[in-house]
Design a protein around this motif. Structure first.
Motif, PDB file in Angstrom:
ATOM      1  N   THR A 140       0.832  -1.184   0.000  1.00  0.00           N
ATOM      2  CA  THR A 140       0.000   0.000   0.000  1.00  0.00           C
ATOM      3  C   THR A 140       0.873   1.241   0.000  1.00  0.00           C
ATOM      4  OG1 THR A 140      -1.622  -1.255   1.222  1.00  0.00           O
ATOM      5  CG2 THR A 140      -1.871   1.128   1.211  1.00  0.00           C
ATOM      6  N   ASN A 141       0.607   2.132  -0.910  1.00  0.00           N
ATOM      7  CA  ASN A 141       1.317   3.401  -0.925  1.00  0.00           C
ATOM      8  C   ASN A 141       0.722   4.314   0.157  1.00  0.00           C
ATOM      9  OD1 ASN A 141       2.410   5.896  -1.473  1.00  0.00           O
ATOM     10  ND2 ASN A 141       2.251   5.721  -3.672  1.00  0.00           N
ATOM     11  N   PHE A 142      -0.565   4.552   0.092  1.00  0.00           N
ATOM     12  CA  PHE A 142      -1.249   5.247   1.184  1.00  0.00           C
ATOM     13  C   PHE A 142      -2.704   4.814   1.206  1.00  0.00           C
ATOM     14  CE2 PHE A 142      -1.076   8.072  -2.485  1.00  0.00           C
ATOM     15  CZ  PHE A 142      -2.405   8.394  -2.671  1.00  0.00           C
ATOM     16  N   ASP A 143      -3.330   4.911   2.365  1.00  0.00           N
ATOM     17  CA  ASP A 143      -4.712   4.448   2.439  1.00  0.00           C
ATOM     18  C   ASP A 143      -5.603   5.401   3.222  1.00  0.00           C
ATOM     19  OD1 ASP A 143      -3.853   4.041   4.952  1.00  0.00           O
ATOM     20  OD2 ASP A 143      -4.050   1.863   4.956  1.00  0.00           O
ATOM     21  N   ASP A 144      -5.092   6.573   3.557  1.00  0.00           N
ATOM     22  CA  ASP A 144      -5.919   7.484   4.363  1.00  0.00           C
ATOM     23  C   ASP A 144      -6.504   8.574   3.484  1.00  0.00           C
ATOM     24  OD1 ASP A 144      -3.375   8.373   3.844  1.00  0.00           O
ATOM     25  OD2 ASP A 144      -3.276   9.653   5.610  1.00  0.00           O
ATOM     26  N   ASN A 145      -7.125   8.146   2.379  1.00  0.00           N
ATOM     27  CA  ASN A 145      -7.662   9.144   1.464  1.00  0.00           C
ATOM     28  C   ASN A 145      -9.174   9.252   1.611  1.00  0.00           C
ATOM     29  OD1 ASN A 145      -8.763   6.900  -0.060  1.00  0.00           O
ATOM     30  ND2 ASN A 145      -6.624   6.509  -0.517  1.00  0.00           N
ATOM     31  N   ALA A 146      -9.746  10.207   0.977  1.00  0.00           N
ATOM     32  CA  ALA A 146     -11.193  10.381   1.069  1.00  0.00           C
ATOM     33  C   ALA A 146     -11.760  10.693  -0.301  1.00  0.00           C
ATOM     34  CB  ALA A 146     -11.513  11.524   2.027  1.00  0.00           C
ATOM     35  N   GLN A 147     -13.022  10.345  -0.495  1.00  0.00           N
ATOM     36  CA  GLN A 147     -13.717  10.763  -1.700  1.00  0.00           C
ATOM     37  C   GLN A 147     -15.190  10.936  -1.368  1.00  0.00           C
ATOM     38  OE1 GLN A 147     -13.546   7.695  -4.764  1.00  0.00           O
ATOM     39  NE2 GLN A 147     -12.668   6.258  -3.317  1.00  0.00           N
ATOM     40  N   GLY A 148     -15.906  11.614  -2.206  1.00  0.00           N
ATOM     41  CA  GLY A 148     -17.313  11.851  -1.941  1.00  0.00           C
ATOM     42  C   GLY A 148     -17.742  13.160  -2.551  1.00  0.00           C
ATOM     43  N   LEU A 149     -18.839  13.710  -2.024  1.00  0.00           N
ATOM     44  CA  LEU A 149     -19.339  14.975  -2.543  1.00  0.00           C
ATOM     45  C   LEU A 149     -18.730  16.124  -1.741  1.00  0.00           C
ATOM     46  CD1 LEU A 149     -23.100  14.129  -3.168  1.00  0.00           C
ATOM     47  CD2 LEU A 149     -21.287  14.399  -4.861  1.00  0.00           C
ATOM     48  N   TYR A 150     -18.148  17.062  -2.455  1.00  0.00           N
ATOM     49  CA  TYR A 150     -17.486  18.195  -1.812  1.00  0.00           C
ATOM     50  C   TYR A 150     -18.177  19.507  -2.161  1.00  0.00           C
ATOM     51  CZ  TYR A 150     -13.342  15.417  -0.562  1.00  0.00           C
ATOM     52  OH  TYR A 150     -12.491  14.504  -0.016  1.00  0.00           O
ATOM     53  N   VAL A 151     -18.062  20.464  -1.219  1.00  0.00           N
ATOM     54  CA  VAL A 151     -18.447  21.846  -1.536  1.00  0.00           C
ATOM     55  C   VAL A 151     -17.301  22.734  -1.057  1.00  0.00           C
ATOM     56  CG1 VAL A 151     -20.943  21.508  -1.361  1.00  0.00           C
ATOM     57  CG2 VAL A 151     -19.637  22.139   0.673  1.00  0.00           C
ATOM     58  N   PRO A 152     -17.157  23.930  -1.640  1.00  0.00           N
ATOM     59  CA  PRO A 152     -16.134  24.851  -1.133  1.00  0.00           C
ATOM     60  C   PRO A 152     -16.496  25.302   0.279  1.00  0.00           C
ATOM     61  CG  PRO A 152     -16.962  25.549  -3.288  1.00  0.00           C
ATOM     62  CD  PRO A 152     -17.862  24.473  -2.809  1.00  0.00           C
ATOM     63  N   ARG A 153     -15.479  25.547   1.109  1.00  0.00           N
ATOM     64  CA  ARG A 153     -15.747  25.907   2.508  1.00  0.00           C
ATOM     65  C   ARG A 153     -16.487  27.242   2.619  1.00  0.00           C
ATOM     66  NH1 ARG A 153     -14.063  23.859   7.197  1.00  0.00           N
ATOM     67  NH2 ARG A 153     -12.473  22.582   6.201  1.00  0.00           N
ATOM     68  N   TYR A 154     -16.214  28.186   1.690  1.00  0.00           N
ATOM     69  CA  TYR A 154     -16.851  29.506   1.805  1.00  0.00           C
ATOM     70  C   TYR A 154     -18.365  29.431   1.681  1.00  0.00           C
ATOM     71  CZ  TYR A 154     -16.542  29.304  -3.354  1.00  0.00           C
ATOM     72  OH  TYR A 154     -16.631  28.918  -4.658  1.00  0.00           O
ATOM     73  N   LEU A 155     -18.848  28.344   1.118  1.00  0.00           N
ATOM     74  CA  LEU A 155     -20.283  28.185   0.951  1.00  0.00           C
ATOM     75  C   LEU A 155     -20.960  28.007   2.313  1.00  0.00           C
ATOM     76  CD1 LEU A 155     -22.216  28.015  -1.434  1.00  0.00           C
ATOM     77  CD2 LEU A 155     -21.998  25.558  -1.362  1.00  0.00           C
ATOM     78  N   ILE A 156     -20.251  27.329   3.228  1.00  0.00           N
ATOM     79  CA  ILE A 156     -20.811  27.046   4.545  1.00  0.00           C
ATOM     80  C   ILE A 156     -20.442  28.132   5.548  1.00  0.00           C
ATOM     81  CG2 ILE A 156     -20.816  25.392   6.452  1.00  0.00           C
ATOM     82  CD1 ILE A 156     -20.063  23.256   4.383  1.00  0.00           C
ATOM     83  N   GLU A 157     -19.185  28.566   5.498  1.00  0.00           N
ATOM     84  CA  GLU A 157     -18.714  29.492   6.524  1.00  0.00           C
ATOM     85  C   GLU A 157     -18.567  30.915   6.021  1.00  0.00           C
ATOM     86  OE1 GLU A 157     -15.149  27.713   7.966  1.00  0.00           O
ATOM     87  OE2 GLU A 157     -16.165  25.868   8.552  1.00  0.00           O
ATOM     88  N   GLY A 158     -18.664  31.123   4.726  1.00  0.00           N
ATOM     89  CA  GLY A 158     -18.435  32.444   4.164  1.00  0.00           C
ATOM     90  C   GLY A 158     -16.943  32.749   4.146  1.00  0.00           C
ATOM     91  N   ASP A 159     -16.579  33.827   3.490  1.00  0.00           N
ATOM     92  CA  ASP A 159     -15.177  34.204   3.440  1.00  0.00           C
ATOM     93  C   ASP A 159     -15.134  35.729   3.453  1.00  0.00           C
ATOM     94  OD1 ASP A 159     -12.563  34.724   2.933  1.00  0.00           O
ATOM     95  OD2 ASP A 159     -12.338  33.177   1.394  1.00  0.00           O
ATOM     96  N   ALA A 160     -14.900  36.288   4.674  1.00  0.00           N
ATOM     97  CA  ALA A 160     -14.948  37.735   4.845  1.00  0.00           C
ATOM     98  C   ALA A 160     -13.933  38.425   3.938  1.00  0.00           C
ATOM     99  CB  ALA A 160     -14.684  38.091   6.297  1.00  0.00           C
ATOM    100  N   GLU A 161     -12.765  37.811   3.808  1.00  0.00           N
ATOM    101  CA  GLU A 161     -11.696  38.416   3.028  1.00  0.00           C
ATOM    102  C   GLU A 161     -12.094  38.633   1.572  1.00  0.00           C
ATOM    103  OE1 GLU A 161      -7.384  36.847   2.565  1.00  0.00           O
ATOM    104  OE2 GLU A 161      -7.936  36.762   4.689  1.00  0.00           O
ATOM    105  N   ARG A 162     -12.778  37.647   1.010  1.00  0.00           N
ATOM    106  CA  ARG A 162     -13.190  37.770  -0.388  1.00  0.00           C
ATOM    107  C   ARG A 162     -14.603  38.329  -0.519  1.00  0.00           C
ATOM    108  NH1 ARG A 162     -12.464  32.016  -2.879  1.00  0.00           N
ATOM    109  NH2 ARG A 162     -13.120  33.073  -4.787  1.00  0.00           N
TER     110      ARG A 162
END
Lengths: 282, 343
Positions: free
Chosen positions: B118-140
């Protein structure tokens, strides 16, 4: 032996990348409205095609084939089209036709005037030619990724990519056609007192029409050739079935969808070609 | 007469050039043969994503400088590379995402390729959204449009955020390329979660197109939801949030149960051509020991992105940073040779 000196290195690509990003952020509204416009036309076109019953489409192809080529050809095209349906690719074919048709229309609207202008103005021709070379040889994913950034995923970047690839032949052949109208013809028309515009519309274009129609035919075939690439950026249709088949090493599905593309291409090629020769001016 | 002379001179010039070149090169080859007896050139397959390139470069650097092998990289799509490995045109693949790659599993079972570890096994996959969608991004200056979006099922409440331009009135979830098993799984899951009522699950033709659509949304600060996986360049570059699902459960992970839980972290393994393995036991030993992690890979990719570094520079950086890790993969003398080459 002699390595290229590093002092000369300059990343031109970075500039382009920043430019695309800048466009994406600042001109989102502009590109969105282009997108909405193209999409509107595409969806309407698809709707019309889907609304026409399948037997009417086959009937039209038969009649046109019969009229312009002959009874045997008409029957052959009918069988091909029917087979696409038999193999289960009718809906995909409709989607493919809408994308190809949209790209061809855009290509002709832009290409024929550009071709005429570059036949008249040497300088335009000199500027245009390397651009056409780039459009035909630049690997499509190089400009597809920026296209997705600007237009999103789906049919619109597909039409964009197809147009870029299919535009050059119609420009080139229109220029060639206008340039090869014989001098005597033009002089004759001028000596009868025709204005330049009249000469263009009444003498040059009719004389050039068969060659221009070859350009139209080539443009259509080029557009068909982009079907698979277009599906790589999320447009549905025959290309998408090919893509799925390739990725799954599903030979059966690959053959069927590939063959459907060939059939469609043959029908479109023969019809546009013979319409072209009908215009022959003797 | 003059013309003839000119031709003769040219011919002579070319001939002497050829002679010089061949003399030189055969000299070099002769030297090599004394030092090392017929070492295979190790050919790595490059399936086109960032982490496999990085691992190719890391393993390549160690094999070249520590063991004295020549290495080469052959690009291609994963299915073609697999065929290449079966026929022996390619020796090593550093990343086999076996859960996403049905053809590979078949080849491994009948012994056409050998899996090393095994090269690595701690990966993830699934449905993603950008973080700013949930938490907002004051800077931008981006407002949090979906503050309560946590799980995949929550997407139902936010369908209006992700309009599908090609199908007015419905929303869109970007799915993976058509051939990936994960793409099919996302389709089935979405049905199970009731997302298909409002959403179209749209397959993207290639992973490049998927990445471009995410990038476009991210730079504009617009909502985006779709399939993605870690570690990647994109997941290192952009701040994404994986939408939660029920914890992985083997009994739920079937088509009948609609894969109604999160993706299992997939074993990403290293595979080689069997004949190559027979000929080169020391390479095999090294590759069997080769184990990294998703986090380490993502760090190196982020380094690359931040410093505008090439893949080889990132590999060197990785080797320099993680000395304690790879020290255990190789014999003592190889270790010192690699360290020497690093400077």
């Amino acid at each position: 032996m002699f390595e290229f000196p590093q002092i000369f290195e300059f990343k031109i690509g970075k500039v382009v990348e920043s430019f695309v990003e800048w466009l994406t952020i600042n001109y989102a509204g502009f590109f969105d409205s282009i997108k909405t416009g193209i999409l509107f036309v595409l969806l309407k076109m698809q709707m019309i095609f889907e609304w026409i019953p399948w037997f009417v489409i086959i009937g039209i192809v038969f009649l046109v084939g019969w009229k312009v080529k002959g009874l045997k050809s008409g029957i052959a095209y009918t069988i091909m089209l029917f087979l696409i349906g038999v193999m289960g690719y009718w809906d995909q074919m409709i989607m493919t036709i809408s994308i190809v048709l949209a790209a061809v229309i855009i290509s002709l609207v832009l290409g024929i005037p550009l071709g005429i202008i570059s036949a008249y103005k040497k300088r335009v021709d000199i500027i245009l030619r390397p651009m056409l070379d780039a459009m035909q040889t630049m690997p499509s994913f190089v400009y597809l990724i920026p296209a997705i950034m600007l237009f999103g995923l789906g049919m619109v970047p597909a039409v964009f990519a197809t147009t870029i690839y299919s535009l050059p032949p119609v420009i080139r052949l229109t220029t060639l056609a206008i340039n090869s109208v014989s001098k005597e013809m033009k002089e004759a028309s001028q000596s009868f007192g025709a204005t330049p515009l009249q000469t263009l519309i009444k003498v040059e274009i009719p004389q050039a029409l068969p060659t221009i129609m070859t350009g139209v035919n080539q443009t259509t075939m080029m557009a068909m050739a982009m079907v698979v690439v277009a599906s790589m950026i999320g447009s549905k249709g025959l290309g998408y079935s090919v893509l799925i088949a390739i990725n799954r090493t599903d030979i059966a599905m690959g053959f069927e969808s590939g063959l459907s593309i060939v059939f469609l291409a043959i029908i479109i090629d023969r019809l546009t070609q013979s319409i072209g020769t009908k215009y022959k001016y003797d | 007469m003059k013309k003839f002379n000119k031709r003769f001179f040219l011919f002579f010039l070319v001939l002497s050039l050829i002679l010089v070149v061949t003399a030189c090169s055969s000299g070099i080859e002769a030297d090599k043969e004394v030092v090392e007896v017929e070492k295979d050139t190790v050919i790595f397959g490059d399936a086109g994503w960032d982490s496999i390139r990085l691992h190719n470069a890391i393993a390549g650097f160690i094999l070249e400088n520590g063991y004295g092998y020549e290495t080469e990289i052959m690009p291609g799509s994963s299915i073609n590379l697999l065929e290449g490995m079966i026929s022996g045109d390619i020796n090593v693949m550093m990343e086999m995402w076996q859960d996403n790659f049905i053809a590979y599993k078949k080849s491994r079972e009948i012994g056409e390729v050998i899996e090393l570890g095994t090269n690595f096994d701690d990966n993830a996959q699934g449905l993603y959204v950008p973080r700013y969608l949930i938490e907002g991004d004051a800077e931008r200056g981006i407002k949090a449009l979906a503050p309560d979006l946590k799980t995949v099922e929550d997407l139902k409440k936010y369908a209006n955020l992700f309009p599908d331009a090609e199908d007015p009135g419905r929303a869109i979830i970007y799915n993976g390329p058509p051939s990936w098993e994960a793409t099919t799984i996302i389709d089935i899951k979405s049905e199970f979660y009731g997302l298909t009522e409002d959403y179209n699950i749209v397959g993207t033709g290639t992973s490049a197109a998927l990445a471009a659509s995410l990038s476009a949304a991210y730079v504009k600060g617009e909502p985006w939801v779709g399939y993605y996986w870690e570690p990647t360049w994109i997941s290192g570059k952009y701040d994404l949030v994986l939408l939660e699902e029920a914890p992985f459960d083997e009994s739920l992970w079937t088509e009948e149960e609609s894969y109604a839980c999160e993706f299992k972290s997939s074993d990403v393994t290293i595979a080689v051509n069997p004949e190559f393995a027979d000929r080169n036991p020391e390479v095999i030993e090294f590759l069997t020991n080769y184990t990294t992690s998703s986090l380490l890979t993502a760090q190196a990719l982020a380094y690359m992105q931040e410093n505008d570094a090439s893949i080889d520079e990132a590999a060197k950086w990785f080797i320099g940073e993680n000395e304690d890790l790879w020290k255990n993969w190789v014999p003592e003398d190889v270790y010192s040779k690699v360290m020497a080459a690093l400077e």
